[in-house]
Design an enzyme around this catalytic site. Structure first.
Site, PDB file in Angstrom:
ATOM      1  N   LYS A  60       0.834  -1.197   0.000  1.00 17.11           N
ATOM      2  CA  LYS A  60       0.000   0.000   0.000  1.00 17.11           C
ATOM      3  C   LYS A  60       0.874   1.254   0.000  1.00 17.11           C
ATOM      4  O   LYS A  60       2.029   1.229   0.434  1.00 17.11           O
ATOM      5  CB  LYS A  60      -0.885   0.026   1.256  1.00 17.11           C
ATOM      6  CG  LYS A  60      -1.962  -1.031   1.333  1.00 17.11           C
ATOM      7  CD  LYS A  60      -2.733  -0.898   2.635  1.00 17.11           C
ATOM      8  CE  LYS A  60      -3.821  -1.947   2.789  1.00 17.11           C
ATOM      9  NZ  LYS A  60      -4.950  -1.727   1.870  1.00 17.11           N
ATOM     10  N   ARG A 109      -9.902 -11.916   2.588  1.00 19.74           N
ATOM     11  CA  ARG A 109     -10.700 -13.058   2.137  1.00 19.74           C
ATOM     12  C   ARG A 109      -9.945 -14.375   2.321  1.00 19.74           C
ATOM     13  O   ARG A 109     -10.566 -15.430   2.478  1.00 19.74           O
ATOM     14  CB  ARG A 109     -11.122 -12.858   0.681  1.00 19.74           C
ATOM     15  CG  ARG A 109     -10.000 -12.778  -0.308  1.00 19.74           C
ATOM     16  CD  ARG A 109     -10.394 -12.078  -1.605  1.00 19.74           C
ATOM     17  NE  ARG A 109     -10.511 -10.635  -1.424  1.00 19.74           N
ATOM     18  CZ  ARG A 109     -10.823  -9.791  -2.403  1.00 19.74           C
ATOM     19  NH1 ARG A 109     -11.058 -10.251  -3.624  1.00 19.74           N
ATOM     20  NH2 ARG A 109     -10.904  -8.498  -2.179  1.00 19.74           N
TER      21      ARG A 109
END
Length: 425
Positions: free
Chosen positions: A204, A278
């Protein structure tokens, strides 16, 4: 304490006809008439806190349960402890207010904590301590730490967390008020507990990483929801599964192109290490399905796509059971925690294909491409045994504010806690 009263009249000209607040010698009036009175009350409370008020008494007529809770939401602060003396209402509603505040305050405490202070084992232990304070000896738990995850087949949580010096954890907590070890599990709660998310090798930016202490918001929300439901008299067996890890970069980090083989045999190619939530939730959903429970609820700060679709006022909800989805939305309105269903069908499972595995964990496009929130939910649906369990997924777009605004302090909001508790009840 500053005395706060409600007024259905507009403020006098001295304060401005559209003013939310007017002041008097012993306190202030909130002028809540007009559209969306609960929002106006929350905005007024935020103004009061921003102006330095830290201790208030809600007095006079008109303070319903819903209005008092709206005031709390605006008055709660990021760093400063605040005191609220509730107005006189029905004793049951007063107990409900106090229980709801305890759960919301706990969410704020753990989500707003620094990533140095809130790491996987700490999150799991804090969840145990919070629920022990509510349920006493009605809970049992098991913590799998580090390589114990691999030994038990929980490949997703281990892979995401193995690069951190602070090991990943799966917490399974069993709330069983029946006293019967053979009692059926009525529901399972699964929470994403990424205590810090660097993005891994799909790194990020600084701006995208600075608030990633909130990435365990799902784990905090389902834990608080269970506590709140217990305080409201939940008398059925519920299991809580928290999948906790730090997603870091190191020589032993999981990599793009890796293929993970899950306990249910499904293989997943990693095409984005920043789509890690996930991967850990998949473990929790498999574990929940193993209980044969009729209801599985998961919660996660899962996708930026949900934020783009709904903003920060609504949580996104997904499910293949449309009746359950409609029920969750009805309950969200009842408890004033807005939630909105986004599309999910079985065919969405084919939207993240892989040449090397049954599926990929995303698509090699920014944000996972169009429909990213639906595709992420579809990925999760692969790990639920839909033959035995109805399942709903909360993508918690509304659970955290990067910055303060007109209604909320910066940080955790607690939105989603009462909605999930209502589903349990």
């Amino acid at each position: 304490m500053l005395r706060i009263t409600l007024s259905a009249q507009a403020s006098s000209g001295a304060w401005g006809e559209k003013a939310l607040l007017s002041y008097k010698e012993d306190g202030a009036d909130i002028h809540f008439s007009g559209d969306f009175p609960l929002r106006r009350i929350q905005q007024a409370a935020r103004q009061l806190q921003s102006q330095g008020a830290a201790s208030v008494s809600l007095d006079g007529e008109g303070w319903s349960y819903e209005r008092q809770w709206a005031f709390y939401c605006g008055f709660a602060a990021t760093m400063t402890p605040v005191a609220i003396k509730w107005a006189s209402i029905d004793e049951d509603e007063l107990e409900l207010l106090n229980a709801r505040r305890r759960s919301a305050d706990w969410v704020r405490q753990v989500v707003n904590a620094t990533p140095e202070d809130m790491y996987p084992e700490k999150l799991a232990n804090d969840a145990i301590a919070f629920l022990s304070s509510v349920a006493g000896d009605k809970i049992r738990y098991e913590m799998l730490v580090g390589d114990q995850l691999l030994e038990n087949g929980w490949i997703g949580t281990h892979s995401v967390g193995r690069a951190s010096s602070r090991p990943p954890v799966m917490l399974t907590l069993d709330y069983n008020p029946t006293g019967d070890d053979n009692a059926p599990v009525s529901a399972c709660l699964v929470g994403k507990g990424i205590t810090f998310d660097s993005g891994g090798y799909s790194l990020k930016s600084s701006a995208g990483m600075v608030t990633m202490k909130c990435d365990m918001g799902g784990a905090a929300t389902v834990t608080a929801a269970l506590g709140y439901a217990i305080e409201q008299g939940l008398n059925q067996r519920v299991k809580l599964i928290l999948c906790c890890a730090e997603n870091m970069v190191a020589g032993n980090a999981y990599k793009l192109g890796d293929v993970l083989t899950y306990k249910n045999g499904l293989t997943v190619e990693v095409v984005n290490t920043d789509a890690e939530g996930r991967l850990v939730l998949a473990d929790g959903l498999i574990a929940a399905s193993e209980t044969k429970t009729p209801l599985i609820i998961d919660a996660a700060t899962l996708t930026g796509a949900a934020l783009m679709a709904l903003g920060t006022d609504y949580n996104a909800i997904f499910g293949l059971d449309k009746t359950l989805l409609m029920k969750a939305q009805e309950l969200s309105e009842l408890v004033n925690e807005p939630a909105w269903p986004l599309p999910l069908e079985k065919w969405h499972q084919g939207n993240c294909p892989s040449h090397y595995a049954d599926t990929a964990n995303s698509r090699t496009q920014k944000g996972g491409g169009m429909g990213g929130a639906s595709n992420a939910a579809a990925f999760l649906s692969r790990f639920v045994d839909s033959e035995t369990s109805s399942w709903i997924h909360f993508d918690l777009a509304a659970c955290f504010r990067d910055n303060a605004d007109g209604r909320w302090a910066a940080g955790a909001t607690g939105l989603g806690v009462a909605n999930i508790a209502a589903l349990l009840l």
